[in-house]
Design a protein around this motif. Sequence first.
Motif, PDB file in Angstrom:
ATOM      1  N   TYR A 101       0.843  -1.206   0.000  1.00 53.87           N
ATOM      2  CA  TYR A 101       0.000   0.000   0.000  1.00 53.87           C
ATOM      3  C   TYR A 101       0.872   1.248   0.000  1.00 53.87           C
ATOM      4  CZ  TYR A 101      -3.889  -3.133   0.557  1.00 53.87           C
ATOM      5  OH  TYR A 101      -4.809  -4.125   0.316  1.00 53.87           O
TER       6      TYR A 101
ATOM      7  N   ALA B 154      -5.343   3.176   0.338  1.00 52.17           N
ATOM      8  CA  ALA B 154      -5.769   1.844   0.798  1.00 52.17           C
ATOM      9  C   ALA B 154      -7.287   1.721   0.907  1.00 52.17           C
ATOM     10  CB  ALA B 154      -5.124   1.530   2.146  1.00 52.17           C
TER      11      ALA B 154
ATOM     12  N   ARG C 218      -7.229  -2.135  -3.677  1.00 53.79           N
ATOM     13  CA  ARG C 218      -7.214  -3.277  -2.758  1.00 53.79           C
ATOM     14  C   ARG C 218      -7.312  -4.604  -3.510  1.00 53.79           C
ATOM     15  NH1 ARG C 218      -6.956  -1.628   2.228  1.00 53.79           N
ATOM     16  NH2 ARG C 218      -6.768  -3.799   2.824  1.00 53.79           N
TER      17      ARG C 218
END
Length: 205
Positions: A36, A98, A104
């Motif tokens: 991330y 994120a 994701r």
Amino acid sequence: MRVVAIDGPVGSGKSTVAKAVAERLDLPYMESGAMYRVAALAALRRGIDPEAEGAADALTELVAEVDMEVGDRVLLDGVDVTADLRSKQVGRAVSAVAAMPGVRSELVRRQREWAEEHGGGVIEGRDIGSVVFPDAELKVFLTASAGERARRRELDETADDLARRDLLDSTRAVSPLIVPQGAVVVDTTARPIDEVVDEIVAMLK
Ligand code: DC
């Protein structure tokens, strides 16, 4: 495939504990947060403000096309960016990145691919036991008091930044930080690392 999932908030001791557990079990270790952070760094370098309108589409496209390697060193398109991942700018941008569903799903795919390639591992993050590996052999959720978590992170981020990141990570719509079903909650406040590691390793036998 042997997977140990270790989740928890900022400063709960995840990285230190997960690395030590991996060493004790002779399993590879992976820090999913680094993926991330790489995505956030890539966005900042492209001049994409993750909070701007349309950023989610641009970022989803970007993470699908960049090359990232997460290990002892972290590489973005073949260049070592390990030292850049802990910057304040990346820390401030990463929660917004994120929270994007497209980001994701691509990073979850890469995390599963990493585990396949390595034959399992000790993997730490926010949604490892809840989403990425719900069938992990062991799921641990680490916690610590707010004061201790702020103290552990004080060289890297202010207590305000930490609280903001925690709030964003636990209230986002997609895969928020939660205690995964079937996870063992371990409070690391004022406990020596070795003791926590012993407790976790003993759960596997
Ligand atoms: O573990 P870390 O603080 O380096 O993670 C950086 C950010 O990445 C964190 O604020 C939330 C996000 N993250 C996530 O959403 N899911 C994960 N599995 C790991 C990290």
